[in-house]
Design an enzyme around this catalytic site. Sequence first.
Site, PDB file in Angstrom:
ATOM      1  N   LYS A 101       0.847  -1.188   0.000  1.00 56.55           N
ATOM      2  CA  LYS A 101       0.000   0.000   0.000  1.00 56.55           C
ATOM      3  C   LYS A 101       0.880   1.235   0.000  1.00 56.55           C
ATOM      4  O   LYS A 101       1.848   1.308   0.766  1.00 56.55           O
ATOM      5  CB  LYS A 101      -0.882  -0.008   1.247  1.00 56.55           C
ATOM      6  CG  LYS A 101      -1.831   1.150   1.340  1.00 56.55           C
ATOM      7  CD  LYS A 101      -2.658   1.027   2.609  1.00 56.55           C
ATOM      8  CE  LYS A 101      -3.527   2.253   2.811  1.00 56.55           C
ATOM      9  NZ  LYS A 101      -4.306   2.140   4.048  1.00 56.55           N
ATOM     10  N   ASN A 104       1.090   7.387   2.829  1.00 60.60           N
ATOM     11  CA  ASN A 104       0.300   8.615   2.745  1.00 60.60           C
ATOM     12  C   ASN A 104      -1.015   8.434   2.002  1.00 60.60           C
ATOM     13  O   ASN A 104      -1.618   9.406   1.587  1.00 60.60           O
ATOM     14  CB  ASN A 104       1.089   9.758   2.099  1.00 60.60           C
ATOM     15  CG  ASN A 104       2.348  10.070   2.858  1.00 60.60           C
ATOM     16  OD1 ASN A 104       2.369   9.974   4.073  1.00 60.60           O
ATOM     17  ND2 ASN A 104       3.401  10.405   2.153  1.00 60.60           N
ATOM     18  N   CYS A 105      -1.463   7.201   1.802  1.00 56.38           N
ATOM     19  CA  CYS A 105      -2.783   6.950   1.221  1.00 56.38           C
ATOM     20  C   CYS A 105      -3.652   6.351   2.314  1.00 56.38           C
ATOM     21  O   CYS A 105      -3.325   5.303   2.858  1.00 56.38           O
ATOM     22  CB  CYS A 105      -2.711   5.964   0.052  1.00 56.38           C
ATOM     23  SG  CYS A 105      -2.138   6.703  -1.468  1.00 56.38           S
ATOM     24  N   LEU A 106      -4.712   7.032   2.648  1.00 53.38           N
ATOM     25  CA  LEU A 106      -5.601   6.544   3.711  1.00 53.38           C
ATOM     26  C   LEU A 106      -6.459   5.409   3.222  1.00 53.38           C
ATOM     27  O   LEU A 106      -6.739   5.196   2.125  1.00 53.38           O
ATOM     28  CB  LEU A 106      -6.461   7.681   4.230  1.00 53.38           C
ATOM     29  CG  LEU A 106      -5.679   8.873   4.761  1.00 53.38           C
ATOM     30  CD1 LEU A 106      -6.625   9.989   5.143  1.00 53.38           C
ATOM     31  CD2 LEU A 106      -4.825   8.464   5.939  1.00 53.38           C
TER      32      LEU A 106
END
Length: 106
Positions: A101, A104-106
Amino acid sequence: MTDNAVVLDEEGYLLNLQDWTPELASQLAKDVDVELTDAHWEIIHLLRDFYNEFEVSPAMRPLVKAVSKKLGAEKGRSIYLMTLFPGSPPKLAAKIAGLPKPANCL
């Protein structure tokens, strides 16, 4: 569902990156209702190359920049990537590409 020998984390990301194959990518895409085209494969291969070079899955901004640099400004746009990988292109494309993943990507 994917091959029984392949282990995914709770969010559907591959735990062992060496397990990735194009066939697995097709199955992972099918699991999220994405039918892979040549345009998807361009991005998937670009992502895998990016990961091999930088050892990180890119978030949206670096992904757009990398796509623009390698595939041209027309494809290096958020809207283009969203048409291929709806929702969060970096997360969905990384998942299908068998990568972790993006940070910084929620």
